[in-house]
Enzyme design. Structure first.
Site, PDB file in Angstrom:
ATOM      1  N   ARG A 260       8.691   6.176   5.139  1.00 50.10           N
ATOM      2  CA  ARG A 260       8.030   5.389   4.097  1.00 50.10           C
ATOM      3  C   ARG A 260       7.562   6.317   2.982  1.00 50.10           C
ATOM      4  O   ARG A 260       6.963   7.355   3.248  1.00 50.10           O
ATOM      5  CB  ARG A 260       6.834   4.618   4.664  1.00 50.10           C
ATOM      6  CG  ARG A 260       7.251   3.522   5.640  1.00 50.10           C
ATOM      7  CD  ARG A 260       6.064   2.762   6.181  1.00 50.10           C
ATOM      8  NE  ARG A 260       6.484   1.830   7.224  1.00 50.10           N
ATOM      9  CZ  ARG A 260       5.659   1.144   8.004  1.00 50.10           C
ATOM     10  NH1 ARG A 260       4.351   1.280   7.854  1.00 50.10           N
ATOM     11  NH2 ARG A 260       6.114   0.315   8.924  1.00 50.10           N
ATOM     12  N   ARG A 275      -1.320   9.277   7.369  1.00 50.79           N
ATOM     13  CA  ARG A 275      -0.323   8.641   6.496  1.00 50.79           C
ATOM     14  C   ARG A 275       0.712   9.682   6.088  1.00 50.79           C
ATOM     15  O   ARG A 275       0.504  10.452   5.155  1.00 50.79           O
ATOM     16  CB  ARG A 275      -1.011   8.048   5.260  1.00 50.79           C
ATOM     17  CG  ARG A 275      -0.204   6.967   4.557  1.00 50.79           C
ATOM     18  CD  ARG A 275      -0.954   6.452   3.332  1.00 50.79           C
ATOM     19  NE  ARG A 275      -2.209   5.808   3.675  1.00 50.79           N
ATOM     20  CZ  ARG A 275      -2.334   4.526   4.029  1.00 50.79           C
ATOM     21  NH1 ARG A 275      -1.259   3.760   4.096  1.00 50.79           N
ATOM     22  NH2 ARG A 275      -3.512   4.018   4.314  1.00 50.79           N
ATOM     23  N   GLU A 349      -6.341   1.081  11.501  1.00 51.62           N
ATOM     24  CA  GLU A 349      -5.179   0.350  11.996  1.00 51.62           C
ATOM     25  C   GLU A 349      -4.143   1.267  12.655  1.00 51.62           C
ATOM     26  O   GLU A 349      -3.749   2.285  12.098  1.00 51.62           O
ATOM     27  CB  GLU A 349      -4.509  -0.403  10.850  1.00 51.62           C
ATOM     28  CG  GLU A 349      -3.314  -1.245  11.289  1.00 51.62           C
ATOM     29  CD  GLU A 349      -2.560  -1.878  10.135  1.00 51.62           C
ATOM     30  OE1 GLU A 349      -1.396  -2.253  10.343  1.00 51.62           O
ATOM     31  OE2 GLU A 349      -3.130  -1.964   9.033  1.00 51.62           O
ATOM     32  N   SER A 352       0.198  -3.545  14.189  1.00 50.11           N
ATOM     33  CA  SER A 352       0.226  -4.781  13.413  1.00 50.11           C
ATOM     34  C   SER A 352       1.145  -5.772  14.119  1.00 50.11           C
ATOM     35  O   SER A 352       2.342  -5.534  14.235  1.00 50.11           O
ATOM     36  CB  SER A 352       0.722  -4.504  11.994  1.00 50.11           C
ATOM     37  OG  SER A 352       0.819  -5.690  11.245  1.00 50.11           O
ATOM     38  N   ARG A 390       0.306   9.177  14.118  1.00 49.37           N
ATOM     39  CA  ARG A 390      -1.009   8.588  13.871  1.00 49.37           C
ATOM     40  C   ARG A 390      -1.828   8.449  15.141  1.00 49.37           C
ATOM     41  O   ARG A 390      -3.042   8.701  15.146  1.00 49.37           O
ATOM     42  CB  ARG A 390      -0.877   7.232  13.179  1.00 49.37           C
ATOM     43  CG  ARG A 390      -2.221   6.616  12.821  1.00 49.37           C
ATOM     44  CD  ARG A 390      -2.093   5.297  12.081  1.00 49.37           C
ATOM     45  NE  ARG A 390      -1.570   5.484  10.722  1.00 49.37           N
ATOM     46  CZ  ARG A 390      -1.568   4.525   9.796  1.00 49.37           C
ATOM     47  NH1 ARG A 390      -2.068   3.323  10.088  1.00 49.37           N
ATOM     48  NH2 ARG A 390      -1.073   4.752   8.597  1.00 49.37           N
TER      49      ARG A 390
END
Length: 438
Positions: A260, A275, A349, A352, A390
């Site tokens: 990403r 991130r 987070e 999801s 993460r």
């Protein structure tokens, strides 16, 4: 994608416009409705012209020469008319398709109305959050002390938000991913290592394009894209298929690298592992019958899988129903699982869990034959099982000990050759079973 035939109903157009507002999307439902009506009008004109063409053609065979000449002139005129209308229809179809691909799905009634994650509805907590004591360090310093991650060296040649998991960091990450994959496999999910370089239609079909194109990496010479999640590939495995009812449910556990650009997060979370541009993930994807109650049960099952992974890693976390402003274009209902990260002093987070209804299957043309013999678009759902690096943030921080070592959760030890404590002196050879060449 929505069912455009519903645009005949003004109430649905209003509902669609409201959905866009709730999801904070720049989308004009009335513009889509107008494009639908334009296409309908042109289709009507084409049908009328072809009907006249057919009627005149029937009388052509039995007509006298004079009449035939007149009929031929009329047929030529109608033929030109049809050609012109066909060009208009193709343009109208493209316009409608372009707008429809940007339309949101309508949020489930259970989704709380809100703008940011502050408006999410927390429904449960698990575990006791650990606060940062004076003798504790964050995951970046801990990873450096234990030799788990190369930050500076990786960024020297790969740029910002790049890391290299090294030594025991690579083995620890592999262990977490393997544990999650094994859990899903035991629970009936089929393991898949799918392509991560895909054509544009796969990104469009799963709803990541056209709105998310700025977050994707493109291989220009190939005209293909690196996926940000294996969900894209797992759903696309059944693109343009008509499934049998007996094929459903289809449950996949995808393990892959993901990419990403994080185009919308400039300056945010630049430190550490939260991130990054490249990461590895075990993803859950379900393709099921078009049934809302079945979808609700499946979503809770996917959610339970993720919570089971976090409980096995002994990580405090909470589950929240995402508010409408935190939902993506195609999501009908989303649960967010947030894991406690001591250095951030907050739940952040890590998972999801989303239901899409037939949003993705309409775009990807995934249908099944119902028990009555009719065809219907399937429903799709997905959820992270675990994503690394993460997950290393809470894993390292929460389990660090006063001497600078890290305790290995009991459930993870079989994947690290039974190791209970990770130190800077732990040789990587102790984290894998003894290798004996054949």
């Amino acid at each position: 994608m929505i069912n455009v035939q519903l645009l005949r109903d003004p109430a649905f157009v209003d509902q669609l416009g409201r959905a866009a507002q709730l999801k904070r999307m720049n989308f004009d439902a009335n513009q889509l409705s107008a494009a639908f009506e334009d296409r309908r009008k042109i289709v009507g004109l084409v049908d009328d012209a072809r009907a006249r063409q057919k009627s005149l053609s029937k009388g052509f065979r039995d007509a006298d020469d004079a009449t035939r000449a007149s009929l031929q002139a009329q047929l030529t005129q109608i033929s030109d008319e049809v050609k012109s209308l066909t060009v208009q229809l193709n343009a109208a179809e493209e316009r409608l398709q372009e707008l429809a691909l940007r339309a949101p799905s309508i949020p489930d009634a259970a989704a709380p109305v809100g703008v940011t994650d502050e408006d999410n509805e927390v429904i449960r907590h698990w575990g006791e959050p650990r606060r940062m004591d004076p003798d504790m360090v964050d995951h970046v310093e801990l990873a450096r002390q234990l030799g788990l991650v190369e930050f500076d060296r990786a960024q020297k040649f790969a740029g910002s938000r790049s890391i290299a998991l090294t030594g025991n960091g690579a083995l620890l990450t592999r262990a977490v991913l393997a544990m999650a994959l094994d859990l899903l496999t035991v629970r009936g999910f089929r393991p898949v290592m799918p392509p991560v370089l895909v054509r544009e239609e796969a990104m469009v079909g799963t709803g990541y394009f056209p709105l998310g194109v700025e977050d994707a990496y493109k291989a220009d010479r190939e005209d293909r894209y690196l996926v940000g999640t294996s969900e894209v590939s797992l759903v696309s495995l059944h693109r343009d298929e008509l499934l049998s009812l007996s094929d459903l449910p289809i449950r996949y556990a995808g393990i892959s690298s993901c990419f990403r650009r994080e185009a919308g997060s400039h300056g945010r979370d630049t430190r550490g592992l939260y991130r990054v541009h490249q990461f590895d993930k075990v993803e859950q994807v379900s393709i099921i019958e078009a049934d809302d109650e079945l979808s609700a049960r499946e979503q809770l099952a996917l959610l339970d899988n993720s919570e089971t992974v976090l409980k096995a890693l002994e990580l405090p976390h909470r589950v929240a129903i995402a508010c409408t402003g935190e939902m993506g274009q195609g999501q009908r209902l989303k649960y967010e699982v947030e894991t406690w990260m001591p250095s951030r002093g907050a739940y952040s987070e890590t998972h999801s869990c989303s239901s899409f209804g037939d949003f993705q299957s309409r775009r990807s043309n995934i249908k099944y034959r119902t028990s009555t013999g009719e065809t219907a678009f399937a429903y799709t759902l997905n959820n992270t099982a675990v994503a690394a690096p993460r997950i290393l943030i809470p894993l390292l921080e929460h389990h660090q000990q006063s001497d600078g070592s890290v305790r290995i959760p009991t459930a993870l030890r079989p994947y690290l050759n039974g190791l209970s404590t990770l130190t800077a002196e732990t040789p990587s050879s102790e984290l894998v079973p003894t290798y004996t060449p054949a």
